[in-house]
Scaffold this active site. Sequence first.
Site, PDB file in Angstrom:
ATOM      1  N   GLY A 179       1.076  -0.920  -0.124  1.00  0.00           N
ATOM      2  CA  GLY A 179       0.024   0.037  -0.050  1.00  0.00           C
ATOM      3  C   GLY A 179       0.594   1.026  -0.087  1.00  0.00           C
ATOM      4  O   GLY A 179       2.253   0.872   0.365  1.00  0.00           O
ATOM      5  N   CYS A 236       5.372  -5.669   2.041  1.00  0.00           N
ATOM      6  CA  CYS A 236       5.372  -5.087   1.967  1.00  0.00           C
ATOM      7  C   CYS A 236       4.759  -3.986   2.891  1.00  0.00           C
ATOM      8  O   CYS A 236       4.980  -3.921   4.050  1.00  0.00           O
ATOM      9  CB  CYS A 236       5.370  -3.609   0.518  1.00  0.00           C
ATOM     10  SG  CYS A 236       6.592  -2.390   0.369  1.00  0.00           S
ATOM     11  N   TYR A 237       3.560  -3.151   2.430  1.00  0.00           N
ATOM     12  CA  TYR A 237       3.454  -2.393   3.677  1.00  0.00           C
ATOM     13  C   TYR A 237       2.774  -3.503   4.142  1.00  0.00           C
ATOM     14  O   TYR A 237       1.934  -2.665   5.368  1.00  0.00           O
ATOM     15  CB  TYR A 237       2.006  -1.165   3.037  1.00  0.00           C
ATOM     16  CG  TYR A 237       1.361  -0.884   4.056  1.00  0.00           C
ATOM     17  CD1 TYR A 237       1.440   0.493   4.450  1.00  0.00           C
ATOM     18  CD2 TYR A 237       0.112  -1.103   4.624  1.00  0.00           C
ATOM     19  CE1 TYR A 237       0.979   1.491   5.258  1.00  0.00           C
ATOM     20  CE2 TYR A 237      -0.416  -0.131   5.356  1.00  0.00           C
ATOM     21  CZ  TYR A 237      -0.195   0.876   5.922  1.00  0.00           C
ATOM     22  OH  TYR A 237      -0.401   1.559   6.926  1.00  0.00           O
ATOM     23  N   HIS A 297       8.226  -7.315  -3.665  1.00  0.00           N
ATOM     24  CA  HIS A 297       6.805  -7.594  -4.361  1.00  0.00           C
ATOM     25  C   HIS A 297       7.336  -9.096  -5.269  1.00  0.00           C
ATOM     26  O   HIS A 297       7.078  -9.333  -6.338  1.00  0.00           O
ATOM     27  CB  HIS A 297       6.625  -6.510  -4.916  1.00  0.00           C
ATOM     28  CG  HIS A 297       6.183  -5.960  -3.821  1.00  0.00           C
ATOM     29  ND1 HIS A 297       4.340  -5.646  -3.786  1.00  0.00           N
ATOM     30  CD2 HIS A 297       6.625  -4.423  -3.459  1.00  0.00           C
ATOM     31  CE1 HIS A 297       4.186  -4.452  -3.288  1.00  0.00           C
ATOM     32  NE2 HIS A 297       5.939  -3.752  -3.067  1.00  0.00           N
ATOM     33  N   GLU A 348       4.699 -10.678  -6.209  1.00  0.00           N
ATOM     34  CA  GLU A 348       3.591 -10.790  -7.136  1.00  0.00           C
ATOM     35  C   GLU A 348       3.891  -9.780  -8.365  1.00  0.00           C
ATOM     36  O   GLU A 348       3.206 -10.229  -9.525  1.00  0.00           O
ATOM     37  CB  GLU A 348       2.119 -10.242  -6.922  1.00  0.00           C
ATOM     38  CG  GLU A 348       2.167  -8.416  -6.246  1.00  0.00           C
ATOM     39  CD  GLU A 348       2.668  -7.917  -5.622  1.00  0.00           C
ATOM     40  OE1 GLU A 348       4.011  -8.632  -4.561  1.00  0.00           O
ATOM     41  OE2 GLU A 348       2.429  -7.194  -4.759  1.00  0.00           O
ATOM     42  N   SER A 377     -22.097  -8.756 -27.507  1.00  0.00           N
ATOM     43  CA  SER A 377     -21.820  -8.021 -28.396  1.00  0.00           C
ATOM     44  C   SER A 377     -20.643  -8.600 -29.176  1.00  0.00           C
ATOM     45  O   SER A 377     -20.450  -7.595 -29.817  1.00  0.00           O
ATOM     46  CB  SER A 377     -20.779  -6.834 -27.482  1.00  0.00           C
ATOM     47  OG  SER A 377     -19.918  -7.643 -27.104  1.00  0.00           O
ATOM     48  N   GLY A 378     -20.291  -9.433 -29.080  1.00  0.00           N
ATOM     49  CA  GLY A 378     -19.106 -10.402 -30.067  1.00  0.00           C
ATOM     50  C   GLY A 378     -17.968 -10.153 -28.584  1.00  0.00           C
ATOM     51  O   GLY A 378     -17.122 -11.250 -29.487  1.00  0.00           O
ATOM     52  N   GLY A 379     -18.058  -9.748 -27.926  1.00  0.00           N
ATOM     53  CA  GLY A 379     -16.171  -9.775 -27.693  1.00  0.00           C
ATOM     54  C   GLY A 379     -16.422 -11.073 -26.877  1.00  0.00           C
ATOM     55  O   GLY A 379     -17.610 -11.642 -26.570  1.00  0.00           O
ATOM     56  N   VAL A 380     -15.403 -10.523 -25.689  1.00  0.00           N
ATOM     57  CA  VAL A 380     -15.212 -11.660 -24.772  1.00  0.00           C
ATOM     58  C   VAL A 380     -16.254 -12.600 -23.803  1.00  0.00           C
ATOM     59  O   VAL A 380     -16.964 -13.475 -24.220  1.00  0.00           O
ATOM     60  CB  VAL A 380     -13.668 -11.913 -24.788  1.00  0.00           C
ATOM     61  CG1 VAL A 380     -12.440 -13.324 -23.571  1.00  0.00           C
ATOM     62  CG2 VAL A 380     -12.245 -11.770 -26.127  1.00  0.00           C
ATOM     63  N   ASP A 381     -16.087 -11.338 -22.968  1.00  0.00           N
ATOM     64  CA  ASP A 381     -17.407 -11.950 -22.331  1.00  0.00           C
ATOM     65  C   ASP A 381     -18.545 -11.705 -22.135  1.00  0.00           C
ATOM     66  O   ASP A 381     -18.968 -13.001 -22.365  1.00  0.00           O
ATOM     67  CB  ASP A 381     -16.781 -10.543 -20.950  1.00  0.00           C
ATOM     68  CG  ASP A 381     -15.447  -9.620 -20.514  1.00  0.00           C
ATOM     69  OD1 ASP A 381     -14.929 -10.711 -20.779  1.00  0.00           O
ATOM     70  OD2 ASP A 381     -14.848  -8.834 -20.531  1.00  0.00           O
ATOM     71  N   SER A 382     -19.113 -10.745 -22.925  1.00  0.00           N
ATOM     72  CA  SER A 382     -20.325 -11.708 -23.785  1.00  0.00           C
ATOM     73  C   SER A 382     -20.504 -12.933 -24.132  1.00  0.00           C
ATOM     74  O   SER A 382     -21.568 -13.647 -24.280  1.00  0.00           O
ATOM     75  CB  SER A 382     -20.758 -10.396 -23.890  1.00  0.00           C
ATOM     76  OG  SER A 382     -20.705  -9.923 -25.128  1.00  0.00           O
ATOM     77  N   SER A 383     -19.884 -13.658 -25.043  1.00  0.00           N
ATOM     78  CA  SER A 383     -19.443 -14.334 -26.002  1.00  0.00           C
ATOM     79  C   SER A 383     -19.499 -15.782 -24.754  1.00  0.00           C
ATOM     80  O   SER A 383     -20.134 -16.438 -25.233  1.00  0.00           O
ATOM     81  CB  SER A 383     -18.879 -13.861 -27.038  1.00  0.00           C
ATOM     82  OG  SER A 383     -18.683 -13.262 -28.017  1.00  0.00           O
ATOM     83  N   LYS A 441     -10.199 -11.491 -16.910  1.00  0.00           N
ATOM     84  CA  LYS A 441     -10.354 -11.869 -18.245  1.00  0.00           C
ATOM     85  C   LYS A 441      -9.160 -13.583 -18.382  1.00  0.00           C
ATOM     86  O   LYS A 441      -9.776 -14.202 -19.740  1.00  0.00           O
ATOM     87  CB  LYS A 441      -9.751 -10.818 -18.685  1.00  0.00           C
ATOM     88  CG  LYS A 441     -10.020 -10.748 -20.112  1.00  0.00           C
ATOM     89  CD  LYS A 441     -10.795  -9.408 -20.708  1.00  0.00           C
ATOM     90  CE  LYS A 441     -11.216  -9.259 -22.099  1.00  0.00           C
ATOM     91  NZ  LYS A 441     -12.005  -8.810 -22.109  1.00  0.00           N
TER      92      LYS A 441
END
Length: 517
Positions: A55, A82-83, A168, A170, A222-228, A373
């Site tokens: 943080g 870290c923090y 870090h 990550e 929409s044809g995008g990844v998420d809605s497809s 994603k």
Amino acid sequence: MSHETILILDFGSQVTQLIARRVREANVYCEIVSCATPLAAIAARKPKGIILSGGPASVYAPGAPQVDPGLYRLGVPVLGICYGMQATSHACGGQVVRADQREFGRTELRVLGNDPLFADLPPRQVVWMSHGDRIESLPGSTTIATSDNCPLAAVRAPALNFHGVQFHPEVAHTQHGAAIVRNFLYRVCGCRGDWQMGDFIREEIERLRAQVGDGHVILGLSGGVDSSVAAVLLHRAIGKQLTCIFVNNGVLRQGEADGVRELFAEHIGINLDYVDASDRFLTKLAGAEDPEKKRKIIGAEFVAVFKDEALRIKREHGGHVRFLAQGTLYPDVIESVSVHGGPASVIKSHHNVGGLPADLGLGLVEPFRFLFKDEVRAIGSQLGLPDAVVWRQPFPGPGLAVRILGEVTAAKVKLLQAADAIVREEIDRAGLTRAIWQAFAVLLPVKSVGVMGDERTYENACAVRAVTSTDGMTADWAQLSYELLGRISNRIINEVRGINRVVYDITSKPPGTIEWE
Ligand code: XMP
């Protein structure tokens, strides 16, 4: 089925989401919660382990977020990054000091002893540091790694069930970061690794069936990844109880509407309500030149068309239409911590289909509310969606309207569609689709003189834009080879009647934006 869960307490680091990514990649489920989450709520989740994020604050600053010392008595292993390590020291009678030298960047870490956190890792390794404060002491702890500027670069305090690292793990710059996170999960917390996408699909299908019952669900495709991927998952779960609405707004890319109909309706067999509203959108867009005005027109028109269709489907199915499905992702719902104003948190708006009317009276179905994603992509692949959909580049809601500078007309849309298709085809052919965040053409409101054959031409100019990025927030212009740029330029000028000049956009973001409008 409930999964082994790691809770990540967010102290406002820019990279908290990366911690979650590393944990999930190691096949352990995790959630990010605010650092102000009450102890009882944390205990109630029965986590296998707790990670305290980094943080930006200094633990001594007024209003700086703190850790409840009771956290270390839950009998659950805690990793402070870290923090998170400094806050632990502060809460448990240790000392945090301002480092003589701010440490930022790559540092060599020297591992001491054989703590499970560094099991099977080399004694010297490169880690990424980014801190102004560091801990000077933590009662009951042993130092398990050190660096030149940071004597206590990693510690273990058995009585507190605590490991702390000043660096870090990550971030990608930490050489063995993913392995360190893995060691914490498997060797310290005793996780078994029960988070697999195949299991998620099975469980989510059950959950969706239970949520929806005999109701009918509407989804804006929409044809995008998420809605497809959401459409295909819901179709697996509830079949014909799902109707997808796909709106052709007249500013889609070449072949897009046909591609969506072919794949979803014909190939997969999803109920698809295809609405060709091109004329409606283009009529509304006539005369509009200002980018924001164009965006507003398209947004408002989309909501109007979608609402009309949803109401029509509602009438058709009687009272059965009860849900609206959305491909909302986890980053859209994570509470963001306001660091300087104390641990107050703000919930981001998570209705990604901007402004869909609440008065549709539908409950929300969000199968990816807790996913990232790349997890959605993995699900899409497992469900058999083609790479072209799973790895589709982002495309803005207002579509080609923000890539046609100035007024949008049907003729300009056609011109840009043709040029844009060539850009995408050549990028694809060069095997760069995944490496490049977005590649597209922009139609400029500029005409210039050219010569073709023996004739003078006076036609439009188009810009080619290709950028690399990891999240769209910052981007670099892509260093495409001259050969590839030459091919794109030649093809556009030879094949697209109406464009006689092609320029390449070499602006990064910032200061530019990815789109031109
Ligand atoms: P900019 O142009 O702001 O774009 O650098 C960043 C990312 O967002 C996309 N973008 C949009 N997406 N509606 C959307 O759904 C919009 O109005 C919009 N404007 C930009 C852009 O394509 C890029 O991926």
